[in-house]
Motif scaffolding. Structure first.
Motif, short mmCIF file in Angstrom:
data_model
loop_
_atom_site.label_atom_id
_atom_site.label_comp_id
_atom_site.label_asym_id
_atom_site.label_seq_id
_atom_site.Cartn_x
_atom_site.Cartn_y
_atom_site.Cartn_z
N CYS A 194 60.09 -10.10 -21.03
CA CYS A 194 61.04 -11.22 -20.89
C CYS A 194 62.29 -11.01 -21.74
O CYS A 194 63.39 -11.38 -21.33
CB CYS A 194 60.35 -12.53 -21.26
SG CYS A 194 59.16 -13.08 -20.02
N SER A 240 54.25 -9.19 -22.60
CA SER A 240 54.94 -10.25 -21.85
C SER A 240 56.24 -10.64 -22.53
O SER A 240 57.28 -10.82 -21.87
CB SER A 240 54.02 -11.47 -21.71
OG SER A 240 52.82 -11.14 -21.06
N MET A 287 53.07 -11.43 -14.04
CA MET A 287 54.47 -11.72 -14.34
C MET A 287 55.38 -10.68 -13.68
O MET A 287 56.44 -11.03 -13.14
CB MET A 287 54.68 -11.73 -15.86
CG MET A 287 56.06 -12.21 -16.27
SD MET A 287 56.30 -12.16 -18.04
CE MET A 287 55.09 -13.33 -18.59
N THR A 329 58.29 -18.28 -21.05
CA THR A 329 57.44 -17.30 -21.75
C THR A 329 57.88 -17.13 -23.21
O THR A 329 57.04 -17.06 -24.11
CB THR A 329 57.50 -15.95 -21.03
OG1 THR A 329 57.14 -16.13 -19.66
CG2 THR A 329 56.55 -14.94 -21.67
N PHE A 369 50.11 -9.50 -17.89
CA PHE A 369 51.52 -9.30 -17.60
C PHE A 369 51.73 -8.74 -16.20
O PHE A 369 52.85 -8.71 -15.70
CB PHE A 369 52.16 -8.37 -18.63
CG PHE A 369 51.38 -7.10 -18.89
CD1 PHE A 369 51.49 -6.02 -18.04
CD2 PHE A 369 50.56 -7.00 -20.00
CE1 PHE A 369 50.79 -4.84 -18.27
CE2 PHE A 369 49.85 -5.82 -20.25
CZ PHE A 369 49.96 -4.75 -19.38
#
Length: 1121
Positions: A422, A418, A467, A490, A464
């Motif tokens: 990001c 994750s 996301m 995040t 994830f």
């Protein structure tokens, strides 16, 4: 300060021995090391000790033996033999002279004119002169420092630069500071020594000989230091000196680093100390001290520290020639080495037979390195996003390799992926070459492929994959600011991300990886989160579904989402997840409002009635919940149903204009949902349900006002309070064993045995409201038996108490059962079974009960409670009916499109007026019936003649009639307060004047009648004028107010006017009932005596003239006879 690099410094071992005064360890030092500490040791040996213990005596002997073999001790002893008092006086005089003549004056009291250079003078001088030479030079430097206003300078002094005399000069400095500590504070000396060559060496020796001053000197140097140390020569000298001090005392290095952060000075020193002393240290998770320290500075809550360190990074990059001596370069190199140390070995994709060799990428990140890798990624994010670090090509390449590595399927691995994703969004500039872009695409595809495996293996609900879906949805709806917020959330830091930097990623996501149709199809297949609650953090499937619902992607691509939402609502637990209510709201909006006007059928399907009923079915059967459907699921589905119905009513006109009518939930379904029971459960879980309880109350007050009666809330507080809890503690096993069947058998024997019924009912009062639900049908079905003669009052009161308790959990069902049970006994005609809908349409059905109830206070209390509830329910029902049938106002046709708007307004006003008229008629009819019940019957008058007397006489108060009158007056008071127009309408209609004493005294809100008395008196009907004056007479006695006085005067004036205009017959009809009212006016307001006397005289004169006229008319007849 490379000039002092060849000198020998005090070792940590020697400094620790000095701190602890460990003579044995001192004796083990080599001669060069011992030489540096002689000033302190000689003073220690010669001065009288404060410690008189035997152990120190032995240590002192050993110390003397140690010093006896050192030749330099004699010179130090000679220095200590000087008259320091005279020396201090001369130094003070010199200070005054320099202050008077200016710091640049060459005159000196301490030292006369020098014949040779300072070094030769020092070499040929005796001890006193040596002290004076060094003191004079030191004071000159200290004065110049004081006058420099912070500007750094380097003072050339051959005495401190000559290698031959440096040790002897250091001895003199140490002795001067020890003997003249008031004149020469060690902090001031430390500041002065920074301005001479070899100052760091002299400072270390000075502190080593006064070891307890270490923290004081370090704090002073830091406090007086520069905010950015690498920007100036002075900052670098200060940093070097403090580094040498910390090397001498490494145990205090981290404490000194803490002082640096506290003062926000010398950031390079903080980094240097971390490099010097904690390079090899790491925590249990493998994260190094350097990573922790820099992350703490940039990601901490102190904005001042964050700005200070960020400036250090930015300024360091401005210096083009950044060599290995730069602290920033050393820090970056150390971080890069740590990053490369955890990277797995490079693994090249083998070229196949067609072949071009594929890009090389990293994979297989070791499990023990995952946490450290996450920490390094966050650090690089902070360095680039907050501190503005511009990575070199090598750094960018290695960071990208780490980001695209593949961790094991663990919770830490999910977190790492994750963060990497990001960071890729936040710093897309890391991907600069086609090979790197190909590496990124391979990694993103791997994420999509492995998401389900990671979630199942790692055992985490927030993976994830959600996301990825969320970012894809944001890209499709062009919500770039939402992506930026997601990335910052995040990563756990607020960084500046420009929207145009996401353009390339947007193209990749929307065209190559996730098209909108793929997103919606994939989202429906994502399993719901089991036991979803606020304890589960991160990005979940619910976030993705919410965004897709907002963007209307499901309706656009005709993908059904109903089953997913229903399943997720059923899979919830406390504390309630904050995304559930917004999900329900946006789902309802997608059902009612089409995505576009051109396609009104593009809406989602609502949850079916069978599915809704499945959640609530167990509640009606028993008080225990089905474990498959927890209280949160039931409350959320209740919120959905109420919100759906509310939204239908709110959008009724819009839907009618679009010729759409989504299906409403039937009243039969609503009757089976235990709304009040669930609201009560939600009340006890307010802290865990967030805003759900208040949202339910809002919907309830709008659509079900009869479930929000204030009396019910007060009664509920009593039932659930401490007293009720104590009573339940007395609950015996025999009380729990009474079944509804046993209660029915006891009621069948009621006429001959009251005791058994009373015993069971008393035991039932100890049960909770939910435990009483199985007994509700038996209790209501046998209420008619309680009207028979001879039933004890205690049984009636207990039944009333149990009914009120049940009313807190199942009011609507209880009311219907009670109304049907209390119908009048009709032997010839079959009794009609009323439904909830019947009673809402015609609330007056409640009053068509057995006439015996009118004189049974416990049961009339129940009846009045139901009447009040159904009157409120009827208002809500008619309001909703008006909105539901809004499409009937106008039936658009192609021929009459011109006057459509005006016709709509006219018909809307007419329907609204008709509804208000119907409600007013219902309320006034209920009030009139209740007032009629308050009148004594003919039988009661025969049995008790006093009942035929005026009601204001306080006799026969302890009777059923008086208690019924009190209960009715309480209800009427509530109705008048809720809507004063009802009071006005009822009094314009009129009621028996015998009830006026009761209504005025028993209904506290009757004072509002004073507002419309003038209007009532002005009515043309004589009966209404009489009623108004009679009402006013009682109001004046009850409320002797200035307003009442003016109304009484008006009434007297009206009576005087009517005296002159009424005919004889009408005068009799008007004045006979109103003349007694004048007595009440006089009792309330004695000043009206004169006006009333005048009126009475006028009435007498009119009557006398009438009599005389009649006599004159009669006389001729008599004479003719």
């Amino acid at each position: 300060m490379s000039e002092s690099s060849g000198l020998q410094y005090v070792s940590p071992y020697a400094f620790e021995a000095m701190q602890k005064v460990d003579v044995v360890r001192l004796a083990a030092l080599s001669d060069p090391e011992l030489r540096l500490l002689l000033p302190c040791l000689v003073r220690m040996a010669l001065c009288a000790p404060a410690d008189q213990s035997q152990s120190w005596a032995q240590d002192k002997k050993l110390l003397l033996r140690l010093l006896s073999g050192v030749e330099a001790v004699n010179a130090i002893v000679a220095l200590l033999s000087v008259d320091f008092h005279a020396l201090e006086q001369d130094a003070n005089k010199e200070q005054q002279l320099r202050h008077k003549l200016g710091g640049g004056s060459g005159e000196s009291i301490l030292v006369s004119q020098l014949q040779h250079g300072l070094t030769l003078e020092f070499e040929h001088s005796d001890s006193p002169r040596r002290l004076r030479l060094v003191l004079s030079e030191l004071l000159a430097i200290m004065n110049k420092v004081a006058d420099s206003n912070g500007d750094f300078f380097v003072k050339s002094c051959e005495l401190f630069e000559s290698p031959v005399h440096m040790e002897e000069a250091a001895d003199v400095l140490c002795i001067l500071q020890a003997e003249l500590h008031t004149l020469l504070p060690i902090t001031s000396m430390a500041e002065a020594l920074l301005h001479v060559r070899n100052g760091a060496w002299f400072l270390c020796l000075l502190v080593a000989n006064v070891p307890d001053s270490f923290n004081e000197v370090c704090r002073s140097l830091i406090k007086n230091g520069e905010r950015q140390d690498e920007e100036s020569v002075g900052g670098r000298r200060r940093t070097e000196a403090l580094r040498q001090l910390c090397k001498m005392n490494p145990s205090q290095a981290l404490k000194v680093r803490g002082m640096v952060v506290e003062e926000c000075h010398l950031p390079g020193l903080g980094v240097a100390l971390t490099l010097d002393h904690t390079k090899t240290e790491a925590g249990e998770d493998g994260v190094s001290n350097m990573v922790c320290f820099v992350s703490g500075l940039l990601l901490g809550t102190n904005a001042k520290v964050r700005t200070w360190f960020g400036t250090f990074i930015r300024n360091g990059q401005l210096r083009r020639k950044e060599n290995s001596s730069s602290v920033l370069w050393q820090m970056r190199r150390q971080l890069l080495l740590e990053l490369m140390g955890i990277l797995p070995s490079a693994k090249s994709t083998e070229a196949d037979s067609n072949a071009q060799s594929g890009p090389s990428f990293y994979s297989g990140l070791k499990e023990e390195h995952v946490v450290k890798a996450s920490a390094l990624l966050r650090l690089y994010c902070a360095l680039m996003g907050i501190a503005g670090l511009k990575p070199t090509d090598e750094e960018a390449e290695q960071v990208l390799q780490l980001m695209t590595s593949r961790p094991p399927a663990t919770p830490a691995g999910v977190r790492f992926v994750s963060l990497s994703f990001c960071m890729l969004l936040a710093f897309s500039t890391l991907v600069s070459t086609p090979e790197q872009e190909q590496l990124m695409l391979l990694w993103l595809n791997w994420m999509i492929k492995e998401e389900a495996y990671f979630e199942s293996t790692a055992g985490v609900s927030a993976s994830f994959g959600e996301m990825l879906l969320l970012v894809a949805m944001y890209f499709h709806s062009n919500q770039l600011s939402a992506i930026i917020d997601l990335v910052c959330s995040t990563l756990g830091m607020k960084i500046v991300i420009k929207s145009n930097s996401l353009s390339r990623m947007k193209t990749i996501f929307t065209q190559e990886i996730f098209t909108e149709q793929v997103v919606t199809a994939h989202a429906v297949r994502v399993p719901v989160t089991s036991n979803l609650s606020a304890n589960i953090t991160g990005f979940l499937p619910i976030h993705c579904i919410y965004q897709l619902l907002r963007s209307r992607a499901f309706t656009k691509h005709k993908v059904s989402i109903k089953d997913w939402i229903y399943t997720q609502l059923c899979e919830t637990s406390t504390p309630l997840h904050q995304q559930l209510l917004p999900l329900i709201d946006v789902y309802i909006n997608s059902i009612i409002t089409p995505a576009t006007k051109s396609s009104p059928e593009a809406t989602n399907k609502p949850i079916t009635e069978q599915e809704v009923l499945k959640v609530f079915q167990p509640v009606g059967e028993s008080s225990r919940f089905n474990p498959r459907h927890k209280i949160t699921a039931q409350l959320l589905v209740l919120y959905y149903v109420l919100s759906y119905e509310d939204a239908l009513l709110a959008n009724s006109k819009t839907l009618a204009a679009m010729q759409r009518k989504p299906k409403s939930y039937s009243s039969a379904l609503m009757d089976q949902i235990p709304i009040k029971y669930l609201i009560r459960q939600a009340h006890g879980l307010q802290q865990e349900l967030g805003g759900l309880h208040s949202a339910l109350l809002r919907l309830l007050a709008t659509n079900y006002p009869h479930l929000c009666i204030v009396d019910d809330w007060i009664c509920e507080e009593e039932i659930t309070g401490t007293d009720a809890l104590l009573r339940r503690m007395l609950l015996t096993s025999s009380a729990k064993s009474h079944s509804p069947k046993q209660l029915q058998e006891a009621f069948s024997l009621l006429q001959c045995n009251h005791t058994q019924v009373m015993q069971i009912l008393e035991h039932l009062t100890l049960l909770s409201a939910s435990a009483l639900i199985p007994y509700a049908e038996v209790l209501t079905a046998n209420m008619s038996q309680l009207l028979n003669v001879g039933v004890p009052r205690r049984i009636l009161q207990t039944i009333n108490k149990l009914w009120m308790t049940l009313n807190t959990v199942m009011p609507r069902r209880l009311w219907v059962m009670t109304v049907n049970a209390l119908q009048p006994p009709l032997k010839l005609v079959r009794q009609h079974k009323y439904t909830q809908n019947d009673l809402m349409i015609d609330p007056l059905i409640v009053l068509r009960c057995d006439a015996r109830i009118q004189r049974c206070p416990p049961l009339i209390d129940i009846t009045l409670h139901m009447l009040n509830g159904y009157l409120l329910a009827s208002k809500a029902y008619l309001n909703s009916y008006l909105k539901e049938t809004a499409d009937q106002d106008i039936k658009p046709s192609p021929n009459n499109a011109v006057g459509l708007a005006g016709q709509s307004e006219t018909m809307e006003v007419t329907r609204e007026e008709l509804k208000n008229a119907l409600l007013a008629a219902q309320d006034s009819a209920a009030v009139q019936i209740l007032l009629e019940i308050c009148l004594p019957t003919e039988e009661e008058k025969k049995q008790d003649p006093t009942l035929s007397q005026p009601l204001e006489e306080e006799e026969n108060l302890l009777c059923n009639l008086r208690e019924v009158q009190c209960l009715i007056c309480c209800l009427l008071h509530q109705m008048f307060i809720a809507d004063p127009n009802i009071a006005k309408l009822v009094h314009f209609q009129g009621y028996p004047c015998q009830l006026l004493p009761l209504t005025v005294a028993g209904i506290p809100s009757m004072h509002i009648c004073l507002d419309f008395i003038p209007e009532l008196i002005a009515q043309p009907e004589l009966e209404k004028q009489i009623f108004a004056i009679q009402l006013l007479s009682y109001l004046c006695i009850q409320y002797a107010l200035p307003k009442s006085l003016s109304m009484a005067r008006l009434a007297i004036n009206v009576m005087g006017t009517l005296l002159t205009v009424l005919t004889q017959a009408k005068r009799y009809v008007f004045f006979m009932p109103t003349l007694p009212c004048l007595i009440s006016f006089c009792q309330a307001f004695p000043p009206l005596y004169q006006d009333i006397m005048s009126l009475l005289i006028q009435i007498g004169q009119v009557c006398a003239s009438n009599v005389a006229t009649q006599t004159r008319d009669v006389d001729p007849i008599i004479t003719r006879k």
